[in-house]
Design a protein around this motif. Structure first.
Motif, PDB file in Angstrom:
ATOM      1  N   ARG A   1       0.835  -1.208   0.000  1.00 17.70           N
ATOM      2  CA  ARG A   1       0.000   0.000   0.000  1.00 17.70           C
ATOM      3  C   ARG A   1       0.869   1.257   0.000  1.00 17.70           C
ATOM      4  O   ARG A   1       0.532   2.259  -0.642  1.00 17.70           O
ATOM      5  N   ALA A   2       1.990   1.212   0.719  1.00 19.85           N
ATOM      6  CA  ALA A   2       2.906   2.361   0.734  1.00 19.85           C
ATOM      7  C   ALA A   2       3.474   2.608  -0.663  1.00 19.85           C
ATOM      8  O   ALA A   2       3.539   3.756  -1.125  1.00 19.85           O
ATOM      9  N   LEU A   3       3.854   1.541  -1.350  1.00 20.35           N
ATOM     10  CA  LEU A   3       4.410   1.680  -2.703  1.00 20.35           C
ATOM     11  C   LEU A   3       3.392   2.287  -3.661  1.00 20.35           C
ATOM     12  O   LEU A   3       3.751   3.091  -4.539  1.00 20.35           O
ATOM     13  N   LYS A   4       2.127   1.934  -3.501  1.00 24.73           N
ATOM     14  CA  LYS A   4       1.092   2.513  -4.370  1.00 24.73           C
ATOM     15  C   LYS A   4       1.067   4.033  -4.222  1.00 24.73           C
ATOM     16  O   LYS A   4       0.996   4.771  -5.214  1.00 24.73           O
ATOM     17  N   LYS A   5       1.135   4.524  -2.993  1.00 24.97           N
ATOM     18  CA  LYS A   5       1.126   5.971  -2.762  1.00 24.97           C
ATOM     19  C   LYS A   5       2.387   6.630  -3.321  1.00 24.97           C
ATOM     20  O   LYS A   5       2.336   7.718  -3.902  1.00 24.97           O
ATOM     21  N   LEU A   6       3.517   5.968  -3.143  1.00 24.47           N
ATOM     22  CA  LEU A   6       4.786   6.542  -3.605  1.00 24.47           C
ATOM     23  C   LEU A   6       4.843   6.590  -5.131  1.00 24.47           C
ATOM     24  O   LEU A   6       5.350   7.563  -5.714  1.00 24.47           O
ATOM     25  N   PHE A   7       4.309   5.571  -5.779  1.00 24.12           N
ATOM     26  CA  PHE A   7       4.273   5.590  -7.243  1.00 24.12           C
ATOM     27  C   PHE A   7       3.272   6.622  -7.767  1.00 24.12           C
ATOM     28  O   PHE A   7       3.451   7.158  -8.860  1.00 24.12           O
TER      29      PHE A   7
ATOM     30  N   LYS B   1     -18.169   5.238  -8.675  1.00 25.53           N
ATOM     31  CA  LYS B   1     -17.194   4.657  -7.755  1.00 25.53           C
ATOM     32  C   LYS B   1     -16.083   3.991  -8.548  1.00 25.53           C
ATOM     33  O   LYS B   1     -16.329   3.215  -9.459  1.00 25.53           O
ATOM     34  N   VAL B   2     -14.820   4.324  -8.177  1.00 24.68           N
ATOM     35  CA  VAL B   2     -13.652   3.765  -8.854  1.00 24.68           C
ATOM     36  C   VAL B   2     -13.208   2.506  -8.121  1.00 24.68           C
ATOM     37  O   VAL B   2     -13.099   2.491  -6.898  1.00 24.68           O
ATOM     38  N   ILE B   3     -12.944   1.448  -8.889  1.00 30.75           N
ATOM     39  CA  ILE B   3     -12.527   0.173  -8.302  1.00 30.75           C
ATOM     40  C   ILE B   3     -11.019   0.019  -8.449  1.00 30.75           C
ATOM     41  O   ILE B   3     -10.466   0.192  -9.530  1.00 30.75           O
ATOM     42  N   ASP B   4     -10.377  -0.310  -7.352  1.00 27.52           N
ATOM     43  CA  ASP B   4      -8.930  -0.569  -7.359  1.00 27.52           C
ATOM     44  C   ASP B   4      -8.722  -2.072  -7.491  1.00 27.52           C
ATOM     45  O   ASP B   4      -9.079  -2.825  -6.582  1.00 27.52           O
ATOM     46  N   PRO B   5      -8.151  -2.548  -8.608  1.00 29.55           N
ATOM     47  CA  PRO B   5      -7.991  -3.988  -8.795  1.00 29.55           C
ATOM     48  C   PRO B   5      -6.936  -4.617  -7.887  1.00 29.55           C
ATOM     49  O   PRO B   5      -6.906  -5.830  -7.705  1.00 29.55           O
ATOM     50  N   ASP B   6      -6.046  -3.798  -7.306  1.00 28.90           N
ATOM     51  CA  ASP B   6      -4.979  -4.337  -6.450  1.00 28.90           C
ATOM     52  C   ASP B   6      -4.825  -3.436  -5.221  1.00 28.90           C
ATOM     53  O   ASP B   6      -3.829  -2.711  -5.087  1.00 28.90           O
ATOM     54  N   PRO B   7      -5.797  -3.468  -4.296  1.00 31.20           N
ATOM     55  CA  PRO B   7      -5.772  -2.521  -3.168  1.00 31.20           C
ATOM     56  C   PRO B   7      -4.564  -2.683  -2.254  1.00 31.20           C
ATOM     57  O   PRO B   7      -4.149  -1.731  -1.598  1.00 31.20           O
ATOM     58  N   GLU B   8      -3.986  -3.882  -2.189  1.00 29.25           N
ATOM     59  CA  GLU B   8      -2.846  -4.110  -1.295  1.00 29.25           C
ATOM     60  C   GLU B   8      -1.499  -3.913  -1.978  1.00 29.25           C
ATOM     61  O   GLU B   8      -0.449  -4.034  -1.345  1.00 29.25           O
TER      62      GLU B   8
ATOM     63  N   TYR C   1       0.080  -5.771  -4.202  1.00 28.76           N
ATOM     64  CA  TYR C   1       0.922  -6.980  -4.349  1.00 28.76           C
ATOM     65  C   TYR C   1       1.692  -6.970  -5.666  1.00 28.76           C
ATOM     66  O   TYR C   1       2.833  -7.431  -5.739  1.00 28.76           O
ATOM     67  N   SER C   2       1.065  -6.447  -6.713  1.00 32.43           N
ATOM     68  CA  SER C   2       1.689  -6.499  -8.042  1.00 32.43           C
ATOM     69  C   SER C   2       2.977  -5.677  -8.120  1.00 32.43           C
ATOM     70  O   SER C   2       3.772  -5.853  -9.040  1.00 32.43           O
TER      71      SER C   2
END
Length: 644
Positions: A301-307, A436-443, A445-446
């Motif tokens: 989740r941290a990486l998603k925010k940083l990217f 509503k926007v759907i996040d396919p990878d909320p955690e 992992y990818s």
């Protein structure tokens, strides 16, 4: 010749004055800066440049007596010309020394109107003079005198004949200022007493709760600080600044879910607040949430925010193309040049730098979690087994692989079901007119599953090495990456670059040098690497007995900085690494020989938890709690701090 065609006359004057100054034509430059000050007397840059041309600029040192007298005479004239200009009044305080009678006089002239009117930022405007201990002492004496006099007479000391009584709010702002003053001096008990008295006097002033929250933040009670700032926010729900402060404090207390709710209050679409924040390129929020998620070890989740932050800067860089023709068409060449300068330095922006640094840290932490220092290459392991052992080992590996495949299949199925559920929810909301926007990878992992973590870290490290080579942190974390990859020459390069920005005695650089030369074990085929490592070593090394030399070097470092907390911890870590049999627990639990803060002690506790017996850690935390009673870092899990 072309002056009549230039519409930005102020910029023209600034450039002309600067050119004259560089040509040492000081009298001409001085006249232009006087004209600029007349246009904008609150501009600090104009005053600074004017002082340089007049020979009365205080560049970090102190003015001599003649310069001080010239300064007072010059700025008394400015004070008469611009009687309502606060900058002129403030500049007296920067230039006049504390032992000059004029300092106290000018300080009172500056303080009294701000306290009477109730200016919350009054203390912050004086921060520049807090580098001088003598001036700080005078400020404390004056504020204490004000509070004493106002409490008994409702007048300031040295009352004039026609002076009116001060309003009741004046004593509130005096105590408010005193709380900030004592916080700066790390007198947190006195600061809390002052701000509590202020709140008791006038409990409806939002700024008082903000100061109290800041005090608790500095003493180490982040949860209490968060509660206070959000109480302040509740007093004015329409204030966007307080909403931002409340969100920051919640994230620093690692309450991510509550922070998301608070920040959503000002989002256009509360159902998709995270998408709104992304669209607004809200990098401060992404940085704070990523840092919080990293502390909670939720690296995906941290990486998603940083990217997300990385994407924003890429968009900003690409968007510059859209401005080129517009700037040329409108002939705003000065703005166009400013844009080009901005774009040239966009990847040196602090949020881009911190995002790349944190991405590297995430990948390193993920690598460290999965790394087994006792692991043996499978081919070597199989070669050492007899046929029966090999058969059992391969059978066990197949079972483990099947189990992993089953777990992965199960995870994918759960993810598929979650996507279906989200899609049904999206359709239901769409019928109601809600997007509503759907996040396919909320955690997230990818972003790291199945990837070479060190190679990913290297990729983003190189971006900082390219754009932020002038920052020490770039090379410190570069060492960590190359050291784990066993790229020892690149690790040495990071050390040498670090030394250029700091010194060989920087605690982290000291550790890196010892780690590199203690870990490196040369063999015949890399003799060239060995020669370079030792010939380019940042310290003189005895190749015949490297370990003994490193031990002596570390002991010397420890003796050189006996009262610096970071140096003590660094030396103790290296004592343990070099296996010197020294009692590092005893060294770290001794806190009577230095003026250590609660942050210093917290760093010691974190390291002691890795090396010492739990009883030693518990006893040390008890000692630390007695020394810093308001700090929650040293609480046991069942001990909740309820100090008000």
């Amino acid at each position: 010749v072309k002056e009549k065609y230039i519409t930005d006359k102020t910029s023209l004057l600034e450039k002309k004055a600067n050119s004259l100054f560089l040509l040492n034509r000081l009298d001409e430059a001085k006249e232009i800066y006087e004209e600029l000050i007349r246009k904008n007397p609150e501009n600090h840059d104009y005053h600074r440049e004017y002082q340089k041309t007049a020979g009365i600029y205080n560049d970090g040192g102190e003015l001599n007596e003649e310069q001080v007298n010239t300064f007072i005479e010059t700025y008394e004239d400015f004070n008469e010309k611009y009687p309502r200009c606060n900058t002129v009044k403030k500049l007296f305080l920067d230039a006049i020394p504390a032992d000059n009678d004029k300092f106290r006089e000018k300080l009172e002239i500056y303080l009294r109107p701000g306290l009477t009117k109730g200016v919350p930022s009054l203390f912050k405007t004086l921060k520049s003079i807090y580098k001088d201990e003598a001036k700080v002492k005078v400020i404390g004496e004056i504020i204490d005198g004000y509070i004493s006099s106002l409490s008994s007479t409702n007048y300031y000391p040295t009352k004039e004949e026609d002076e009116l009584q001060e309003p009741p709010s004046t004593i509130f702002w005096c105590k408010y200022f005193l709380a900030q003053h004592k916080t700066f001096l790390n007198d947190f008990g006195g600061a809390l007493q002052a701000i509590n008295e202020a709140i008791d006097h006038t409990p409806t002033v939002i700024e008082a709760y903000c100061v109290k929250a800041e005090i608790y933040k500095k003493v180490g009670d982040l949860q209490k600080a968060s509660d206070l700032i959000n109480y302040a926010r509740s007093l004015d729900l329409a204030d966007r600044y307080l909403n931002t402060k409340g969100t920051r404090y919640l994230l620093r207390a690692d309450n991510v879910e509550e922070a998301q709710k608070v920040v959503a209050l000002f989002a256009r679409d509360s159902e998709n607040s995270q998408t709104n924040l992304y669209d607004m390129q809200c990098v401060w929020y992404e940085h704070e949430e990523a840092e919080s998620l990293m502390r909670r070890k939720q690296y995906g989740r941290a990486l998603k925010k940083l990217f997300d932050t990385k994407d924003h800067f890429q968009v900003i860089f690409e968007d510059q193309i859209d401005f080129h023709f517009w700037c040329l068409r409108k002939n705003a060449l000065s703005a166009y040049i400013s844009l080009l300068k901005l774009e040239d330095e966009i990847h040196s922006h602090k949020y881009y730098f911190m995002a790349m640094n944190d991405i590297v840290k995430c990948y390193l932490d993920l690598y460290d979690e999965s790394y087994d220092p006792n692991s043996v290459d499978e081919e070597t392991l199989l070669a050492s087994m007899n046929p029966s052992q090999k058969k059992k080992y391969l059978k066990k590996k197949r079972r483990e692989k099947l189990k992993e495949e089953e777990e992965e299949k199960k995870r994918k199925e759960e993810l598929r079901k979650e996507k279906e559920r989200q899609e049904k929810e999206r359709v239901r909301l769409a019928r109601l007119g809600i997007r509503k926007v759907i996040d396919p990878d909320p955690e997230g992992y990818s972003l790291y599953k199945g990837k070479n973590l060190l190679e990913e870290a290297t990729k983003y490290l190189r971006l900082n090495e390219k754009h932020n080579a002038d920052k020490l942190e770039t090379h410190l974390i570069g060492f960590e990456v190359y050291f784990r990859k066993k790229k020892y020459l690149l690790a040495l390069r990071s050390i040498k670059r670090s030394i250029k920005l700091a010194s060989v005695d920087h605690p982290q650089i000291h550790q890196n040098i010892i780690r590199l030369y203690n870990n490196y074990k040369p063999c015949e085929e890399d003799s060239l690497i060995k020669d370079i490592l030792f010939s380019e070593a940042p310290i003189e090394l005895d190749q015949s007995n490297v370990k003994e030399f490193l031990i002596a070097k570390n002991n010397s470092f420890y003796e050189k900085y006996p009262n610096d907390n970071e140096s003590i911890i660094a030396a103790c870590k290296m004592m343990d690494l070099l296996d010197t049999k020294q009692d590092t627990s005893s060294i770290l639990t001794t806190i009577d020989n230095g003026n250590f803060t609660h942050h210093d002690i917290h760093q010691r506790v974190l390291y002691l938890q890795n090396i010492a017996d739990s009883k030693i850690v518990k006893d040390f935390k008890t000692v630390a709690k007695n020394k810093f009673p308001l700090c929650t870092f040293f609480d046991e899990p069942n001990n909740n701090n309820n100090n008000n």
